[in-house]
Every structure is written in C-alpha cells, then in structure tokens.
Design a protein around this motif. Sequence first.
Motif, PDB file in Angstrom:
ATOM      1  N   ASN A 144       0.838  -1.173   0.000  1.00 50.16           N
ATOM      2  CA  ASN A 144       0.000   0.000   0.000  1.00 50.16           C
ATOM      3  C   ASN A 144       0.893   1.249   0.000  1.00 50.16           C
ATOM      4  O   ASN A 144       1.611   1.519   0.971  1.00 50.16           O
ATOM      5  CB  ASN A 144      -0.883  -0.019   1.256  1.00 50.16           C
ATOM      6  CG  ASN A 144      -1.891   1.114   1.261  1.00 50.16           C
ATOM      7  OD1 ASN A 144      -1.617   2.205   0.745  1.00 50.16           O
ATOM      8  ND2 ASN A 144      -3.033   0.857   1.868  1.00 50.16           N
ATOM      9  N   ASN A 164       0.215   4.366   0.333  1.00 47.66           N
ATOM     10  CA  ASN A 164      -0.082   5.320   1.394  1.00 47.66           C
ATOM     11  C   ASN A 164       0.612   4.916   2.677  1.00 47.66           C
ATOM     12  O   ASN A 164       1.198   5.740   3.372  1.00 47.66           O
ATOM     13  CB  ASN A 164      -1.590   5.399   1.646  1.00 47.66           C
ATOM     14  CG  ASN A 164      -2.314   6.079   0.509  1.00 47.66           C
ATOM     15  OD1 ASN A 164      -1.675   6.771  -0.303  1.00 47.66           O
ATOM     16  ND2 ASN A 164      -3.600   5.874   0.435  1.00 47.66           N
ATOM     17  N   ASP A 165       0.509   3.590   2.969  1.00 51.75           N
ATOM     18  CA  ASP A 165       1.156   3.097   4.178  1.00 51.75           C
ATOM     19  C   ASP A 165       2.679   3.243   4.073  1.00 51.75           C
ATOM     20  O   ASP A 165       3.352   3.526   5.061  1.00 51.75           O
ATOM     21  CB  ASP A 165       0.781   1.631   4.428  1.00 51.75           C
ATOM     22  CG  ASP A 165      -0.549   1.527   5.170  1.00 51.75           C
ATOM     23  OD1 ASP A 165      -1.147   2.586   5.448  1.00 51.75           O
ATOM     24  OD2 ASP A 165      -1.000   0.384   5.487  1.00 51.75           O
ATOM     25  N   GLU A 177       4.269   5.545   2.438  1.00 52.54           N
ATOM     26  CA  GLU A 177       4.627   6.937   2.658  1.00 52.54           C
ATOM     27  C   GLU A 177       4.552   7.299   4.135  1.00 52.54           C
ATOM     28  O   GLU A 177       5.432   7.962   4.692  1.00 52.54           O
ATOM     29  CB  GLU A 177       3.712   7.859   1.840  1.00 52.54           C
ATOM     30  CG  GLU A 177       4.216   9.301   1.877  1.00 52.54           C
ATOM     31  CD  GLU A 177       3.405  10.261   1.026  1.00 52.54           C
ATOM     32  OE1 GLU A 177       2.640   9.808   0.140  1.00 52.54           O
ATOM     33  OE2 GLU A 177       3.537  11.476   1.280  1.00 52.54           O
ATOM     34  N   LEU A 178       3.459   6.793   4.808  1.00 54.05           N
ATOM     35  CA  LEU A 178       3.293   7.111   6.230  1.00 54.05           C
ATOM     36  C   LEU A 178       4.425   6.495   7.043  1.00 54.05           C
ATOM     37  O   LEU A 178       4.975   7.125   7.947  1.00 54.05           O
ATOM     38  CB  LEU A 178       1.940   6.596   6.741  1.00 54.05           C
ATOM     39  CG  LEU A 178       0.703   7.349   6.238  1.00 54.05           C
ATOM     40  CD1 LEU A 178      -0.569   6.630   6.693  1.00 54.05           C
ATOM     41  CD2 LEU A 178       0.690   8.785   6.731  1.00 54.05           C
ATOM     42  N   ARG A 214       7.641   8.435   6.376  1.00 51.05           N
ATOM     43  CA  ARG A 214       7.627   9.708   7.074  1.00 51.05           C
ATOM     44  C   ARG A 214       7.895   9.518   8.567  1.00 51.05           C
ATOM     45  O   ARG A 214       8.633  10.303   9.183  1.00 51.05           O
ATOM     46  CB  ARG A 214       6.255  10.384   6.910  1.00 51.05           C
ATOM     47  CG  ARG A 214       6.182  11.199   5.633  1.00 51.05           C
ATOM     48  CD  ARG A 214       4.801  11.843   5.514  1.00 51.05           C
ATOM     49  NE  ARG A 214       4.779  12.704   4.357  1.00 51.05           N
ATOM     50  CZ  ARG A 214       5.001  14.021   4.426  1.00 51.05           C
ATOM     51  NH1 ARG A 214       5.227  14.602   5.578  1.00 51.05           N
ATOM     52  NH2 ARG A 214       4.971  14.770   3.323  1.00 51.05           N
ATOM     53  N   LYS A 236      11.122  11.049  10.386  1.00 51.04           N
ATOM     54  CA  LYS A 236      10.961  11.991  11.486  1.00 51.04           C
ATOM     55  C   LYS A 236      12.010  11.747  12.552  1.00 51.04           C
ATOM     56  O   LYS A 236      12.429  12.645  13.260  1.00 51.04           O
ATOM     57  CB  LYS A 236       9.558  11.832  12.112  1.00 51.04           C
ATOM     58  CG  LYS A 236       8.739  13.115  12.003  1.00 51.04           C
ATOM     59  CD  LYS A 236       7.367  12.919  12.684  1.00 51.04           C
ATOM     60  CE  LYS A 236       6.565  14.198  12.531  1.00 51.04           C
ATOM     61  NZ  LYS A 236       5.217  14.042  13.045  1.00 51.04           N
ATOM     62  N   LYS A 249      -1.013  -2.155  13.174  1.00 48.37           N
ATOM     63  CA  LYS A 249      -0.904  -0.735  12.797  1.00 48.37           C
ATOM     64  C   LYS A 249      -2.057   0.040  13.419  1.00 48.37           C
ATOM     65  O   LYS A 249      -3.219  -0.248  13.123  1.00 48.37           O
ATOM     66  CB  LYS A 249      -1.028  -0.576  11.276  1.00 48.37           C
ATOM     67  CG  LYS A 249       0.119  -1.155  10.461  1.00 48.37           C
ATOM     68  CD  LYS A 249      -0.205  -0.979   8.980  1.00 48.37           C
ATOM     69  CE  LYS A 249       0.715  -1.782   8.086  1.00 48.37           C
ATOM     70  NZ  LYS A 249       0.188  -1.849   6.709  1.00 48.37           N
ATOM     71  N   VAL A 294      -4.836   2.867  13.813  1.00 55.79           N
ATOM     72  CA  VAL A 294      -5.491   3.723  12.829  1.00 55.79           C
ATOM     73  C   VAL A 294      -5.073   5.179  13.093  1.00 55.79           C
ATOM     74  O   VAL A 294      -4.830   5.952  12.166  1.00 55.79           O
ATOM     75  CB  VAL A 294      -7.024   3.540  12.926  1.00 55.79           C
ATOM     76  CG1 VAL A 294      -7.740   4.556  12.049  1.00 55.79           C
ATOM     77  CG2 VAL A 294      -7.408   2.125  12.512  1.00 55.79           C
ATOM     78  N   PHE A 349      -2.970   8.217  13.600  1.00 54.65           N
ATOM     79  CA  PHE A 349      -1.661   8.522  13.008  1.00 54.65           C
ATOM     80  C   PHE A 349      -0.576   8.742  14.061  1.00 54.65           C
ATOM     81  O   PHE A 349       0.520   8.234  13.951  1.00 54.65           O
ATOM     82  CB  PHE A 349      -1.749   9.748  12.099  1.00 54.65           C
ATOM     83  CG  PHE A 349      -0.450  10.118  11.483  1.00 54.65           C
ATOM     84  CD1 PHE A 349       0.153   9.295  10.521  1.00 54.65           C
ATOM     85  CD2 PHE A 349       0.234  11.281  11.865  1.00 54.65           C
ATOM     86  CE1 PHE A 349       1.373   9.650   9.973  1.00 54.65           C
ATOM     87  CE2 PHE A 349       1.458  11.620  11.294  1.00 54.65           C
ATOM     88  CZ  PHE A 349       2.029  10.802  10.335  1.00 54.65           C
ATOM     89  N   GLU A 350      -0.887   9.502  15.116  1.00 50.05           N
ATOM     90  CA  GLU A 350       0.119   9.761  16.139  1.00 50.05           C
ATOM     91  C   GLU A 350       0.621   8.448  16.740  1.00 50.05           C
ATOM     92  O   GLU A 350       1.822   8.256  16.928  1.00 50.05           O
ATOM     93  CB  GLU A 350      -0.430  10.640  17.267  1.00 50.05           C
ATOM     94  CG  GLU A 350      -0.438  12.125  16.949  1.00 50.05           C
ATOM     95  CD  GLU A 350      -1.781  12.613  16.495  1.00 50.05           C
ATOM     96  OE1 GLU A 350      -2.746  11.788  16.549  1.00 50.05           O
ATOM     97  OE2 GLU A 350      -1.902  13.770  16.071  1.00 50.05           O
TER      98      GLU A 350
END
Lengths: 801, 149
Positions: free
Chosen positions: B13, B15-16, B18-19, B22, B26, B119, B121, B123-124
């Motif tokens: 995925n 999106n996953d 990229e998340l 990131r 960080k 995972k 849901v 985001f933090e």
Amino acid sequence: MKGGCERFVIHSQQGMSISLSTARMLAVLTTIGAISVLVGWQVDQATLKSLLPALVAMNPMTAICFMLAGIALRLSIPGPSHPASDASRYIRRIASIAIVLIGSLKLFDLVFGTSLGIDQMLFAQRLDASPTGVPNRMAPNTALCFVLIGSALLTIDTEWPRGIRPAQLLALLVGGIAQLALIGYFFSTSHFTAVSSYIPMALNTSILFLFLSLGVLLSRPGSGVSMLLYSSTAGGALARRLLVAALIVPILLGWLWLVGQRAGWFTPEFGVSLMVVVSVALFAFFIWRTGLSLHRAELQRREVEEALQRASEEVFDLYNNAPCGYHSLDEQEYFVQVNDTELHWLGYTREELIGTRRFPDVITAESLAVFQKNFPVLLERGSIENLEFDMVRKDGTTFPVLLNASAVRDTEGRFVRSRSTLFDMTERTKAEVALKKLAAIVESTDDAVIGKTLEGIITSWNRGAQQIYGYTAGEVIGKSISILVPDQRNDEVPAILSRIARGERISHYDTVRRRKDGTLINVALTISPISNAAGTVVGASAIARDVTELKAAEERITNLNIRLQEHARELETVNRELEAFSYSVSHDLRAPLRSIQGFANILEDEHGPKLGPEGLRLLEIIKRSSTQMGQLIDDLLSFSRVSRTKLSLRETPMTDLVRSTFEELMVHNGGRRVEFVANDLPPAYCDPAMVKQILANLLSNALKFTQKRDDGGKIEVGGTPSGEVNEYYVRDNGVGFDMKYVEKLFGVFQRLHKAKDFEGTGVGLAIVQRIVTRHGGTVRAVSGPDAGATFYFTLPARDTS
Amino acid sequence: MNAIVDILLVEDNPNDVELTVRALKKHHLANKLHIVEDGEDALEFLFAAGKYNGRNINDHPKLVLLDLKLPKVDGLEVLRRIKSDERTKTIPVVVLTSSKEEQDIVESYRLGVNSYIVKPVNFEKFVEAVSEVGFYWLLLNEPTRPPSS
C-alpha cells in the motif's frame, strides 16, 4: 309334655302289629269258645260245656255274654284298611251295655235275694241236671267280671289324665279274678274258684275271661298300662322281664309247695320258709340279671349319646365356622337360624337377627327386587341357585354375595324353612372388575393382540387385530397363525414358536404380514410367552403394530435429513465466506482509514498555517470521524469473532474473574471514584475469556452510566445458584434507561443514549447477549430512567454434556 | 544494489509506505531503507535472486518490516521462508499489519516472528509505534555478526 315323652317311647312296629293281631285272635277265640259252649248245651255235650266232664259247666247266659264280648272286642280293633264304621261302633256299644246289664241283673239277685233268674233263661230244664249235683248258675265272680269287662269295652278308648286308661284297669281286675279261679283249678282247690257257698266259676269261663282281659290290654298297645310293655326304654324291658317272672314264679312255687305238702315232704312252716327263700333267690336272680342287662344297655346308650353329642358339636362347629354364610328363613322371610360367619359379615348379633329381622332388611334396594322375584320360586320349586345379592352390613356398607337355597319341608310337604348358603364375592367381584378393565384395554387398543398356543393355533383375537389384518375373530380362532404370514416368510413361525417355548421374549421384531385381502403390511411384533400357574409355557401373546405408515414416515424423515445436511453444508460454506469477508474487512477498511488519518495529520503538521482556522476545524472533523469509524470496525470484528470462536469450557471461579476484570477496567479509568461491591459468586462452567468480555462490557457500561453522579455511583455484582444454572447480575445506580426500549437494548448498533451524553458504538450488549446465548443462558435487563440498571445473565453451573 | 540496507520494508500500500517512511524519517531512521511492494520481491532481495542476483546474501538487513497481506506471495509465506532457511533465520522480522486476527498472530509467532505490531489507525500512535520499533531494532538490539565471506 306328652309329645316330649312320646319321643323317647320308641314303639316296635312289629310288636304293635303282633299285639293287635293277638288281640283280634283272642276276641275270635272267645266268641268261638262261647258258641261251642252253647252248642254243647244244645247237644248236651259235657266236654263242650265244661272242658272236663267232672268240672262245673259254663252257664249258657255266660256263654251269650262271652259271645257278645268277643264280638265287641273284635269290633273295637279296626284293621288298618278297615276303619271303624258308625254301625260297628253302635253294635259294640249295644253289646257292651247288654253284658253290663246281664252281669248287673245277676248281681242284683245275689245282693237283694231276688230271683230275676237271668241265668236261667236258656236251657232252663238242663241247668239243674248237673253232674256235680249243683244246679248250674252264673257264678257271682263271673257276674262281677261281666260288669267290669262290659264297662271296659264301653270305655276302651277313654283316657284319663297322665295316660291312665280305665278300660285297662278294669281288664286287669278281670284278669286277676279269672286268674284266681284258674289257679284254684290248677291247685285243685275250690277256694279260689267259688265265692263262699256259691257255685264256682267254670274253668272255661275263667280261661275266656283271661282271653278277654288280655285282648282288651293288647287291643291298645300304644297307650295306658300296655304302653310300657311295648316301649324300648329300660323301663319297658324291666317290665317285660319281671312281669313274666312275677306271673309265673309264684304260681309255680305255690303249686310245688302244695304238691310237696300233700306228699308230706315237709311241714307247712318249712314249706312257707322254703318258698320264701326260693322266691327271694329267684327274684334276686331275675332282678340282678335284668339289672345287668339294663346296666349294659345304659352304658351303651351313654356311649351312643356321647358320640351323638360329639357329632352334634362337630356339625354345629361346621355350621357356625364354615367359610360360607348359612341361614334359614321362615315363610315370612324372618331369620330363624344363622351361622357365626354370616353374623360376622353382617356385624349383627344373633339376637338382632333371629325372629326380629327379615332377609329383605339386610340387602340393598336393587337386591330386594331379585329376592322378591325368587323367594316365591323357592317356596314353590324347593330350590334356587346362584343368585347375586348385595348385602348391607350393620354399619351401612355393602358387599356382594352368591346365594343358593333349598326348602326344608315337613312330612305333609309344607314349607318349614329355607336352607341358604352364601359366598362372599367381594374378592371375586374385584378380580372380575380388574379383569374386565384389562379386557377393555386389550379390546380398545389399535394394536393387534393375539393369543396363540405353542403350536401356533390362534386362541384370541382383539378388535385391533381385526383392523390390522382384516379377519374377524370368528374367522381365525382355531386356525394357524401362518395364515397371516407371507409364503416367503414361512420359516419365521417355527423359529419364533421355539424361542417362545424356551421362555424367551421377542421384542420389536420388524417383519411383513399378509392381510385378509392379500396386501402386505409392515408390522412390529412383540411376542411374550404365557405361563400357567406351574410356570410352564403354554402359549404366547403377540402384539403387532402396523408400521407401514411409520416406515413411510421414516423414509420421509431420512430424505429430509439428507436435505438438511445439504443445507448445513451450504450454510457452512456461506459462513466460511462470511469469515473471509470479515477478515478482509479488518484489513481493507482499516488501511484507507489509516491513510485518511495519517495524511490529515501530515496536512495539519506541514500545511496547517495555510489552511486557516476554518480549514483546521474541518480537518479535525475528518480526523474524529475516521477515528469513530475505526472503533466501529473494531467492535464489529470482535462481535463476529465472538460468534466464530470455539468455546473452551471449564469450571471458572466467577468471583476472581469479576475482581480482576474490574481492576483492569479501573486502570484505564484512572482517578474514577466508585463504590464497588463484589459478592461471592458461584463458579460457572464456561469459557473464561468470553465471560470476561461479558463482565468487561457490563462493568464498563456501569462505570459509563454512573460517571455523572456526584458521589461516583455504586456498582454491585452478585449471583445465586438455581439448579443447573446460575444467575448473575451487575447492578448500578446510574442513569438507567426507559423500559419501553428494552427490546432494542441487545441489538447491534442500538443505542439508547445520545452520543454527546455517553460515547459508545452500541455493540457491547449485543456481544454480551451473543456470548450468553452461546453458553445456553439468557440475559435480561431491568431499569427505569434515573433508577439505575440491573443486568441479569445465566450460565451453566456444571458440565452437563 | 550492493549497498548495505538497515531496514527492508515489505508493503504494497503506497499510502502506508509513505506514512511509514515519514514516521521513520521523522526520527532519522530511514537513511538505509529499501522498499519492496510484494512478497516475491522481498524473497528475491533477501535470497539475492532474480533482479537482486549478485547481491551478497550475507548482507542482512538489520530489520524486516513485513505486511501480511501482500500480492503474489503473502507475508506469512515470506516469514516462513525467512525463518526456515539457515542463511536468513537470524534476521529480525517484525510483522506490521492491520490484522488483529488471532489466527494471524498465533501463526506468525509459530513461524518465529520477532514482534507483531498492529498498525494503529490513529496517526500519532502509528508514528509512535513505527519509531519505537525502529529505535529498538536498529539502535538497542545487538544483531548476530554475519559470517565473513
């Protein structure tokens, strides 16, 4: 008392008839003797007149009197076939009066010195030509005897009180006088024959008087003096023996004494002494012998009496204590006799029944009709048999009896009393009723119940058998059971019968039988041996049920089962697909949600200032909505997991489980103040992980709905055992809910509170219900707005599988 | 393609991906990150096969972040192959997946997974989880020395 005495005087019938015929013969002899004397006078023949020519002849008038007396005596003894006619009675009376008159006239002459000459009226010229030189006259004692004997003949049937008959006394007197004369002739002395200077009584006269005297006595053997002679009592025997001795011994001794004295063998004094001694000895001997025989007779009689007494007691005992009731009724239906057994049945005393109660008083109204119909039959025909009565006891209860009776009649054939035998039918009636009930059951069942011998011969056939096989009882009884068996199954019958003969029972034997119309039917047979009282198998009872329908139904059920299994397989497939679906939901729905959240966060972090306050507010809504959706998906997945996961059942300590669950919940509710009461709970047989989820959901609900209370609220957990299941409850004093929505409470996504008041997805109670249901329990809730809520649920108390 | 890799991220995925990247960036953990988008690529990389032919098989990544739901060869199969081969079994593998399914968790541990992370849901929380995993396995954990060739 007369009747009472007569019972013991048993007359010898033979003796009576001998006596009567002797009396008749004596009467005839007297008449013949008198006639022959008259003939002797007519032909002047001395022997005819006086028996011995040297002796005094009988006066002709005396002969006439004897002739009349003989006739009168003969007429007084009617034969059994010739009852006395009025004429004969009349003749007898005239003749007797004539005799008395003649005797009286002669006595009148003698007493008053007159010469009416009644004894000189016949053969007057010959009377004085007597060989003895004394003119022939009637002797005075002869005249007296005629008065006496005439009176006797007149009063022959007169009886005074105490059985004394004057005629017999008179006859005895005549007999004594005649005997005196006769003894005189016997002892050859005239002192006894003649009275003072008068002419003596002729020898034949004295003999004929004896005949008459004896004849009168014998003519009435059953009465008066002669009665004793003919009685069979000891007194009769004594009289018969001693009387003969008393008559003969003195005469014989007197004659011997006279002969001895005349011959000069002894002096008169010695002779008298000798005679006294001999007569004492002889009488003593006779009395001793008679006494001995009487003694023996008495002993024998006593023995007989004792035997009789014993027999009588035995009969009495048999009568009273027989296992059946006996009674006798008179013609008016009153009890005259009843035995102890019947009294015991009825509860009355003998005094309460005999002579005071009638048989109709101790039977029911229904039985009275039977009695009234049958008692006349008994009176008329003499017997009645097998009548059924219901008798009424003194206490009012009733019992059935079977009665047989016969009539006792007297010699004239008149009814005296009944002789009834009764059997208590209580037990038999009970048994009959029970038997009838059983028979009715057998007759009413739809199953065929058939009795048969060990040879297979049908002996009984009920209505069910007729329905199943089509034959009537009349068509098959006596025939072989094989008429019901199809040809290809003929081997079955001998096999079954031999097993039955060994005492085996054959249960639920499925086979095929043939109906009367030839159609084959499926039957289930149960065949049991029937034993007689000795335990020997004598036959069999077969119970057959038509299972043709049952077989068809079974087939239908089998087909249905097959289809059901197919459905189950289909359902399983669908279920698996659903599982796969929920699995993919858990992945595929969460991934985009995470992206929404993630990128919304990145947007906020990296481009926040460019969005402005309104943009940031909208971004916040997106984030919150996606969080809520994640929660919904998580709850939905756990709900479906509850349905799919296999239960792992074990004995679970519920109290511990409640405490640990509550403590874990409190970790996430830090600082929350609440009063928690956990009572001791009975252990449950359940899946601990699942039940923990129940408790977690209910306790967190309780915490949630009490959170707005100032005092922090109160939560109580408890439980009670109730047989196979335990009931537990979780109670809070929170906001509660309106009971009118209780139906919605356990539905998925159903919420009774606004989201802004209390957060939640509405899945928690649905999960609770699903878990409780999977454990075979039930769940319910009781509440009211602001009244707190109590949730009850049940779990198995122990392993029952 | 012979560069040393710290983390191998197996995730289809984007999106996953990229998340995750990131989150790692960080905390400066994404310097030596290699990304493959299906199970087949993951296996070829690890076993130096196919388009990774020539790569030194002994150059183990310090961590494999493995999604379970993957095209071609799924995550559980990849895990099974890694842990059943003597050459690769020492490589730490952390399953990073959306699945909370009991059966997935049990199966993963049975096959020898080193960690199983659902995972979040949120985001933090996701960033937090990924960075913690990275810190632990890259900085705190002492890996076995790869045999020198």
